[in-house]
Enzyme design. Structure first.
Site, PDB file in Angstrom:
ATOM      1  CD  GLU A 157      45.366  52.181  77.148  1.00  0.00           C
ATOM      2  OE1 GLU A 157      44.371  52.899  76.906  1.00  0.00           O
ATOM      3  OE2 GLU A 157      45.803  52.029  78.309  1.00  0.00           O
TER       4      GLU A 157
ATOM      5  CG  ASN B 210      46.376  53.719  89.235  1.00  0.00           C
ATOM      6  OD1 ASN B 210      47.293  53.139  88.680  1.00  0.00           O
ATOM      7  ND2 ASN B 210      46.308  55.035  89.317  1.00  0.00           N
TER       8      ASN B 210
ATOM      9  N   GLY C  63      47.628  61.884  80.570  1.00  0.00           N
ATOM     10  CA  GLY C  63      46.298  62.396  80.902  1.00  0.00           C
ATOM     11  C   GLY C  63      45.765  61.870  82.218  1.00  0.00           C
ATOM     12  CB  ALA C  64      43.719  60.063  83.541  1.00  0.00           C
ATOM     13  CG  MET C  65      47.496  54.943  85.966  1.00  0.00           C
ATOM     14  SD  MET C  65      47.894  54.025  84.429  1.00  0.00           S
ATOM     15  CE  MET C  65      47.439  52.371  84.936  1.00  0.00           C
TER      16      MET C  65
ATOM     17  CG  HIS D 291      41.336  51.628  80.908  1.00  0.00           C
ATOM     18  ND1 HIS D 291      41.647  50.727  79.918  1.00  0.00           N
ATOM     19  CD2 HIS D 291      42.046  52.760  80.621  1.00  0.00           C
ATOM     20  CE1 HIS D 291      42.502  51.302  79.057  1.00  0.00           C
ATOM     21  NE2 HIS D 291      42.756  52.530  79.467  1.00  0.00           N
TER      22      HIS D 291
ATOM     23  CG  HIS E 117      40.336  56.281  78.074  1.00  0.00           C
ATOM     24  ND1 HIS E 117      40.431  55.824  76.777  1.00  0.00           N
ATOM     25  CD2 HIS E 117      41.408  55.776  78.724  1.00  0.00           C
ATOM     26  CE1 HIS E 117      41.527  55.094  76.650  1.00  0.00           C
ATOM     27  NE2 HIS E 117      42.137  55.046  77.829  1.00  0.00           N
ATOM     28  CD  GLU E 118      42.272  56.955  82.207  1.00  0.00           C
ATOM     29  OE1 GLU E 118      42.641  55.791  82.457  1.00  0.00           O
ATOM     30  OE2 GLU E 118      42.760  57.623  81.267  1.00  0.00           O
TER      31      GLU E 118
HETATM   32  N1  B3K Z   1      46.941  53.487  80.761  1.00  0.00           N
HETATM   33  C1  B3K Z   1      47.368  54.851  80.966  1.00  0.00           C
HETATM   34  C2  B3K Z   1      48.585  55.216  80.209  1.00  0.00           C
HETATM   35  C3  B3K Z   1      49.860  54.807  80.835  1.00  0.00           C
HETATM   36  C4  B3K Z   1      51.018  55.417  80.105  1.00  0.00           C
HETATM   37  C5  B3K Z   1      52.321  54.914  80.593  1.00  0.00           C
HETATM   38  N2  B3K Z   1      53.412  55.608  79.965  1.00  0.00           N
HETATM   39  C6  B3K Z   1      46.285  55.826  80.660  1.00  0.00           C
HETATM   40  C7  B3K Z   1      45.246  55.379  79.723  1.00  0.00           C
HETATM   41  O1  B3K Z   1      45.475  55.064  78.582  1.00  0.00           O
HETATM   42  O2  B3K Z   1      44.127  55.306  80.142  1.00  0.00           O
HETATM   43 ZN    ZN Z   2      43.733  53.941  78.329  1.00  0.00          ZN
END
Ligand code: B3K
Ligand code: ZN
Length: 853
Positions: free
Chosen positions: A316, A261, A257-259, A297, A293-294
């Site tokens: 998560e 970073n 879905g997304a990351m 994080h 969600h992102e």
């Molecule tokens: N942290 C990433 C997921 C990474 C998956 C790697 N295979 C997205 C998330 O849960 O927000």
């Molecule tokens: Zn996540």
């Protein structure tokens, strides 16, 4: 192949304080110069991880090392005499164009993009690629500005200059130390949407979205959602953003879905781009929730991260919980809870019953990407929710504040999190910790005894967790069970929280006016299966009278489960009690104020939800019963369905809680009406009159489900009108793949020849084959094994291109134990064939080998 174990964790031998990266971008030969300032933490070797890298040079403190001074394997680089501190310079060459695995640095449709979580950074340079090594990153990107106008990385932009050779150099600096998995680089040509946001701490933040050319108008909703998320986290948890810039890039090629970073989120474009003509209500919902969600994080994951990947649920589970709370506050708490519970009861319970069963903190892992699961994420979120239930909202908030303050800038464990919750509240959570180490779905049984003379109610609860593939012995857990006591005589309902922490326990309530009707497990207060021996009248009474919308829906789920189970046992069709029809009529004639909840009350549980209650799963009987019951209901309720359908009108499309509910109820009626004599006419009219994607898709699904003659025509019209938008084409692919008739195989074959289809694009492959295996039970689970064989063939093909995607797709083939002998044999044969493939990825290897008998 050897899995890694949590029990073997060792702290890093070297830390890296500064990581300077220089990227000279090139489609087939990108040069990466990594300058690492290292510091010894304990005696041992300097061993760096690396994969698929061409090593050009290693320099230690300004001296190029000779071949005798380091050793290289396919997965590592060891420096023999590094000393205790120093600077290491490593030059590697990468081929982004050939990187179809979409891990590390890849180039797809003109966009350079990275994905480093979990272990992708080692495909960029040699590095201690583990989450507990935190460094300050400075990133320089060198590229041709004409081709790649935007050159992005984490943190703040410090400098931008023209090099003598005409290329451009952009330098980024991220002041927050971070593990390599949070590194990101993006380079490409985009449309750019920007805005500003002032945080509660007075910081003015530049918000930027980078989306494909021409899609600017489709990024406004996501921008607004981001601002809502930022405000919400300040208000609910007192957490504000900590950099001057927050960037979101939307790319078409992405594995998930997304990351998150740091400062530079990368999103699957499916979860950014939306407008009223192309997005469904669900799309809007998902965008808001994933943007949230992102963003969340940034504190739970980035400022405080995981010590090792076994702790993944630390960030998560917690962040899913936070995004669920956000969504509940932005929309309907009841509907949000229903949707979250559906995920647990279908996918998560199925995972517990599968060969991949694992606790929310797994203990051994071969390929980490295989553990981004519904267990770690969604059951992880349920465990956090139980903590909130036990500690209360205020206690939970205090615990989270303590956790973030105590561990800011650190890489920690799930135990550290629970300890902070305990220290902040004084609540003893020792026994609760078992939720982190024990896998499986606890089963609760309940007994009620009422003494009319004294008004005393005695409730006896028992818990038991069946063995799972990974763990035989199970111990009792701490299970918060919310209940409501309903009284016929009009006395006020009572709510109570029972805390079950041993195998069997009794709870007593005195001075009750009469025997109550007990609503069990309100709000799904724990991720368990709970069975009662209520009869259908009692369940319908709860569905009509419980004060809590979730409990009403849940009672209907239990009602259907009971009716269908009886029918399966008797090999007959369900008998629909008059009381059910009365309740349905009532909801159709006078819907509840919450129309979305009304729609849910009128919806049968799906195949996967029902299947979780059987071993083996009576596939054919369940499918047949579901289909027949839908038809029985349409027939019995025709006038009321029609009345309700005609009463509900929306003038213009608007994504609001009220309108979403209205469309949900109207489309639920259409779903039933499609099966009636005038069904074809009505579905066609619905399609033609629709002014939004939600209604259009409802018409297409209804047409196909009820097999109306015009289905093909409507689908062709839809495909023709939407060729230009890949995300809408994915919806078309979904509908085609969900066709429950034999013709689906030819149709799928044709789809792969469609101009927008590409085996390299995960969204396309999922839209076709993910949908086929997950939303087409009749054809996927065919007795002759044709559905299984097709998926196995696709998985084999995709594994050579993108192992992560292949490993996701294979899931429905793994649980052969859950089916009858015939299906078991088909599945085992296919799994054996897969196991014998010479070039199987670690991703598939782990899943296939775990599941073989
Ligand atoms: N942290 C990433 C997921 C990474 C998956 C790697 N295979 C997205 C998330 O849960 O927000
Ligand atoms: Zn996540």
């Amino acid at each position: 192949r050897q899995p890694k174990r949590l029990a073997d964790y060792q702290a890093p031998i070297f830390s890296i304080t500064h990581t300077d990266l220089v990227f000279e971008l090139d489609a087939t030969a990108t040069r990466v110069t990594a300058t690492l300032t290292f510091k010894r933490q304990q005696p041992g070797r300097l061993l760096l991880e690396g994969q698929q890298l061409k090593l050009e040079r290693v320099r230690l403190n300004d001296r190029v090392l000779t071949a005798a001074e380091f050793a290289q394997t396919a997965e590592s680089l060891e420096i023999f005499a590094p000393g205790d501190t120093g600077v290491l310079e490593i030059v590697t060459l990468l081929n982004p164009e050939q990187n179809t695995a979409l891990e590390g640095l890849y180039l797809a449709e003109g966009v350079y993009c990275t994905q480093c979580e979990a272990e992708g950074f080692r495909r960029i340079t040699y590095y201690p690629d583990r989450p507990d090594v935190l460094a300050v990153f400075t990133t320089t990107i060198i590229a041709n500005r004409n081709e790649l106008p935007f050159l992005l990385s984490n943190g703040n932009k410090v400098r931008e200059s023209r090099l003598p050779d005409g290329r451009t150099e952009v330098v980024w600096h991220d002041p927050y130390p971070k593990p390599s998995y949070l590194f990101a680089l993006v380079a490409g040509d985009f449309d750019h949407l920007h805005d500003t946001y002032v945080t509660s701490t007075g910081r003015e933040v530049l918000l930027e979205f980078f989306v494909q050319k021409g899609a600017l108008a489709r990024s406004h909703f996501a921008m607004a959602a981001l601002k809502r998320a930022m405000r919400w986290d300040e208000q609910r948890f007192g957490l504000a953003y900590d950099l001057d810039r927050y960037m979101v890039v939307a790319v078409d090629f992405f594995n998930m879905g997304a990351m998150e970073n740091k400062g530079l989120n990368v999103f699957n474009s499916k979860f950014v781009l939306a407008d009223d003509t192309s997005a469904t209500d669900t799309d809007y919902f998902n965008i808001e929730s994933i943007i949230g969600h992102e963003y969340f994080h940034n504190w739970t994951g980035n400022r405080v991260t995981c010590r090792d990947w076994f702790q993944l649920s630390l960030k998560e589970g917690l962040t899913v919980f936070r995004d669920q709370e956000f969504s509940a506050d932005m929309g309907s708490p009841t509907l949000n809870r229903i949707d979250a519970v559906k995920v647990i009861r279908t996918a998560q319970f199925a995972e517990d019953a599968s060969p991949m069963a694992h606790p929310i903190r797994p203990e051994q892992v071969l390929e980490m990407n295989n553990f981004y699961t519904v267990t770690v994420y969604d059951k992880g979120a349920e465990v956090i929710r139980m903590l909130q239930t036990l500690l209360g909202k205020a206690g939970f908030n205090a615990g989270l504040a303590c956790y973030l303050q105590r561990h800011d800038g650190q890489a920690v464990t799930c135990d550290d999190f629970v300890q902070a919750m305990q220290d902040a509240t004084g609540y003893d959570l020792q026994a609760f910790r078992r939720w982190y180490s024990q896998s499986g779905t606890p089963e609760l049984s309940v007994k009620e005894q009422f003494d009319a003379a004294t008004g005393k109610l005695t409730l006896t609860l028992a818990q038991q967790t069946p063995a799972t593939a990974d763990q035989q012995e199970k111990l009792p857990l701490v299970i918060p069970v919310k209940i409501e006591l309903l009284f016929h005589d009009g006395s006020a309902a009572q709510q109570h929280l029972l805390i079950l922490d041993s195998s069997v326990q009794q709870f007593q309530f005195d001075n009750l006016p009469q025997a109550p009707l007990v609503v069990w497990l309100e709000d799904f207060s724990a991720p368990v299966k709970l069975s009662t021996d209520y009869d259908v009248e009692q369940l319908l009474a709860i569905a009509s009278r419980a004060s809590n919308g979730f409990a009403r829906w849940d009672a209907m789920q239990q009602f259907w489960h009971k009716i269908i189970k009886d029918a399966v046992q008797q090999s007959a069709l369900p008998v629909l009690p008059e009381a059910l029809l009365t309740a349905f009529r009532q909801w159709l004639i006078t819907p509840l104020a919450d129309l979305a909840l009304t729609a849910e009350l009128l919806t049968l549980p799906d195949f996967d939800t029902l299947a979780a209650h059987y071993a083996p799963i009576p596939v054919d009987a369940l499918l047949n019963i579901l289909q027949e019951t839908t038809q029985l209901l349409s027939k019995a309720l025709l006038p009321e369905l029609l009345g309700c359908y005609q009463q509900l009108t929306t003038p213009a499309y608007h994504y609001s809680e009220a309108d979403v509910g209205l469309r949900a109820l109207k489309n639920r009626c259409l779903h039933y009406l499609a099966f009636t004599a005038e069904g074809a006419k009505r579905v066609t009219a619905h399609y033609q009159a629709a002014n939004n994607m939600t209604d259009i898709l409802a018409a297409l699904h209804a047409a196909q489900h009820a097999n109306i003659a015009q289905a093909g025509e409507l689908m062709a019209d839809f495909a023709k009108r939407n060729e230009a938008n890949v995300h809408v084409m994915d919806k078309y692919f979904n509908v085609v793949a969900a066709n429950p008739r034999d013709s689906v195989f030819d149709a799928l074959e044709k789809l792969t020849a469609h101009p927008v289809f590409s085996w390299k694009n995960p969204n396309r492959v999922r839209a076709v084959y993910g949908a086929f295996s997950q939303r087409n039970a009749p054809q996927f689970h065919r007795k002759d094994g044709k559905g299984y064989a097709l998926l196995a063939e696709v998985v084999t093909k995709v594994d050579a291109i993108n192992p992560q995607l292949a490993a996701r797709l294979i899931t429905p083939l793994l649980s052969w134990q859950r089916y009858d002998d015939g299906r078991q044999q088909q599945l085992i044969m296919l799994l054996r064939e897969l196991a014998s493939l010479p070039m199987l990825s670690d991703d598939l290897y782990e899943k296939v080998h775990k599941s073989l008998p």
